[in-house]
Design an enzyme around this catalytic site. Structure first.
Site, mmCIF file in Angstrom:
data_model
loop_
_atom_site.group_PDB
_atom_site.id
_atom_site.type_symbol
_atom_site.label_atom_id
_atom_site.label_comp_id
_atom_site.label_asym_id
_atom_site.label_seq_id
_atom_site.Cartn_x
_atom_site.Cartn_y
_atom_site.Cartn_z
ATOM 1 C CG ASP A 60 -0.786 -1.551 -0.061
ATOM 2 O OD1 ASP A 60 0.292 -1.232 -0.619
ATOM 3 O OD2 ASP A 60 -1.047 -2.704 0.303
ATOM 4 C CB CYS A 111 5.660 -3.843 -1.166
ATOM 5 S SG CYS A 111 4.918 -4.170 -2.771
#
Length: 179
Positions: A60, A111
């Site tokens: 991530d 994101c």
């Protein structure tokens, strides 16, 4: 916590930011996960080397967070030079591909809505030859079927999905397997 909730036997979280690491530990304690099932290590991911066998890595990466703009509009007003982030993402992803054993699974996630931080980074990673795409299948992600592209990668744009998923942040995920 999601990986532990999904039944993974042990999860090691590597986080460079000590404040976020402490928040993660607090959340895991609050959710009453057995401390023997996880480790939280404060270290830059690109400098971490596993001491035990690992079967998978969720990468991530730090990013511009443009996918969270609908609930955090301040991210859309930040300085737009992401070159340093792109460098960190590439180094981190390549390091993870290197330390992953053959047959191991790597999920690259961000994101960000920007292709430079997402699809372009994964394309470079695949071109390096250590990993190949293991396509995400529609039946694995109920409600997100329409977010899977021709590569088997998932790209979610805020406000596009049906029902309550319209409120989902924007993100990108690609599942890769080590050759």
């Amino acid at each position: 916590s999601q990986l532990l909730s999904a039944g993974f036997e042990h999860v090691t979280a590597i986080e460079a930011n000590s404040r976020r690491s402490n928040r993660l530990k607090s959340n895991l304690d609050r959710l009453r996960f057995d401390e023997e099932k996880y480790d939280v290590i404060v270290k830059e991911g690109q400098k971490w080397k596993p001491t035990n066998r690992i079967d998978g890595i969720l990468v991530d990466v730090p990013c511009s967070a443009t996918g969270t703009g609908s609930r955090r509009p301040d991210v859309l007003r930040r300085e737009s030079d992401i070159s340093e982030l792109l460098d960190i993402q590439e180094v981190l992803a390549n390091h993870c591909a290197e330390i992953l054993p053959a047959g191991g699974i790597m999920v690259y996630a961000t994101c960000s809505l920007l292709k430079e931080e997402s699809e372009d980074q994964v394309k470079k990673l695949v071109e390096n030859g250590l990993v190949e795409t293991l396509p995400i299948q529609p039946n694995e992600v109920p409600g997100f079927e329409d977010a899977i592209d021709e590569n088997g990668w998932m790209r979610v744009i805020p406000g596009v999905l049906d029902s309550d998923l319209r409120k989902a942040d924007g993100f990108f995920a690609a599942r890769l397997i080590k050759k």
